[in-house]
Design a protein around this motif. Sequence first.
Motif, PDB file in Angstrom:
ATOM      1  N   LEU A 182       2.084  -5.520   3.557  1.00 28.22           N
ATOM      2  CA  LEU A 182       1.922  -4.782   4.665  1.00 28.22           C
ATOM      3  C   LEU A 182       1.679  -3.272   4.298  1.00 28.22           C
ATOM      4  N   GLU A 183       1.021  -2.499   5.231  1.00 27.36           N
ATOM      5  CA  GLU A 183       0.970  -1.234   4.921  1.00 27.36           C
ATOM      6  C   GLU A 183       2.423  -0.272   4.473  1.00 27.36           C
ATOM      7  N   HIS A 184       2.464   0.652   3.766  1.00 25.54           N
ATOM      8  CA  HIS A 184       3.502   1.296   3.584  1.00 25.54           C
ATOM      9  C   HIS A 184       3.660   2.518   4.808  1.00 25.54           C
ATOM     10  N   PRO A 185       5.020   3.181   4.811  1.00 26.06           N
ATOM     11  CA  PRO A 185       5.120   4.230   5.416  1.00 26.06           C
ATOM     12  C   PRO A 185       4.375   5.256   5.446  1.00 26.06           C
ATOM     13  N   LYS A 209       1.820   8.817  -9.247  1.00 26.63           N
ATOM     14  CA  LYS A 209       3.179   8.570  -8.564  1.00 26.63           C
ATOM     15  C   LYS A 209       3.129   8.229  -7.269  1.00 26.63           C
ATOM     16  N   ILE A 210       2.258   8.839  -6.560  1.00 24.15           N
ATOM     17  CA  ILE A 210       2.185   8.549  -4.968  1.00 24.15           C
ATOM     18  C   ILE A 210       1.883   7.313  -4.818  1.00 24.15           C
ATOM     19  N   GLU A 211       0.939   6.718  -5.617  1.00 22.25           N
ATOM     20  CA  GLU A 211       0.111   5.307  -5.653  1.00 22.25           C
ATOM     21  C   GLU A 211       1.355   4.535  -5.723  1.00 22.25           C
ATOM     22  N   ALA A 212       2.157   4.552  -6.721  1.00 20.80           N
ATOM     23  CA  ALA A 212       3.214   3.775  -7.273  1.00 20.80           C
ATOM     24  C   ALA A 212       3.935   3.734  -6.083  1.00 20.80           C
ATOM     25  N   LYS A 215       2.665   1.465  -3.211  1.00 18.99           N
ATOM     26  CA  LYS A 215       2.590  -0.094  -3.500  1.00 18.99           C
ATOM     27  C   LYS A 215       4.092  -0.539  -3.587  1.00 18.99           C
ATOM     28  N   GLU A 216       5.119   0.215  -4.119  1.00 19.16           N
ATOM     29  CA  GLU A 216       6.536  -0.355  -3.998  1.00 19.16           C
ATOM     30  C   GLU A 216       6.852  -0.316  -2.223  1.00 19.16           C
ATOM     31  N   GLN A 217       6.567   0.664  -1.573  1.00 20.85           N
ATOM     32  CA  GLN A 217       6.986   0.707  -0.245  1.00 20.85           C
ATOM     33  C   GLN A 217       6.220  -0.431   0.492  1.00 20.85           C
ATOM     34  N   SER A 218       5.120  -0.907   0.264  1.00 18.63           N
ATOM     35  CA  SER A 218       4.423  -2.010   0.687  1.00 18.63           C
ATOM     36  C   SER A 218       5.068  -3.182   0.649  1.00 18.63           C
ATOM     37  N   LEU A 219       5.714  -3.376  -1.025  1.00 21.02           N
ATOM     38  CA  LEU A 219       6.359  -4.566  -1.336  1.00 21.02           C
ATOM     39  C   LEU A 219       7.735  -4.691  -0.344  1.00 21.02           C
TER      40      LEU A 219
END
Length: 232
Positions: A182-185, A209-212, A215-219
């Motif tokens: 799912l899309e990150h906030p 860092k923004i990309e990481a 990705k984490e937020q999506s997960l």
Amino acid sequence: MNFYVMTLFPDMIEQGLNTSIIGRAMEKELLSIKAVNIRDYTLDKHKRVDDYPYGGGAGMLMAVEPVVRTYQAIREDIAAKTGSTERPRVVYVTPWGRPFHQEMAREFAREENLVFLCGHYEGIDERALEEVATDFVSIGDYVLTGGELPAMVMIDAISRLIPGVLNNKDSAEYESFAGNLLEHPQYTRPEEYNGKKVPEVLLSGHHAKIEAWKKEQSLLRTQKYRPDLLEQ
Ligand code: ADE
């Protein structure tokens, strides 16, 4: 891409899809949407398209003849427009169909012509489906009053995948369900609202860092709201 919708309510389709991104794509001739009124193809002198079910049961059924004649008219239109005499894919929208999803949208987006058949009343004579339908698709486990809204939902999902329809080349890819996550906030101005601050990292300018973080937020979001997607 050319969409055709076989329906008893062509206004609903035309008005529903004539605006915003899909409307603009039609103006740019990236796609066309033709709603074809099944009632125009009945041979009944009272313009009836439905009848009682053999064997009894609740409600009325859409009869075979108007549906098949509408389909034939669409094939003639396709032949005139593109020279193709191949059978187009015809999606019958029905609660008992296969569940619609993003991968199916991608698959349909590769068709040059795509036809939707919208049922109404209690259903449709089985022989009409045997004659014309190639795919049976549902948009979810609930029952609507007709197939028009599901057809519009699918046309919208398919259209945004057609090259040129979205302004931003990337946005069809960076979507919820890309890669089954799912899309990150996301945040826009102001930096602080009601004591709630935009996450620090997004203001850092540090691309990696923004990309990481995204990705984490999506997960995390997928784990919380759609854990079934991670299992797939
Ligand atoms: N027609 C009525 N309900 C439907 C649904 N959930 N999906 C597709 N077609 C439908």
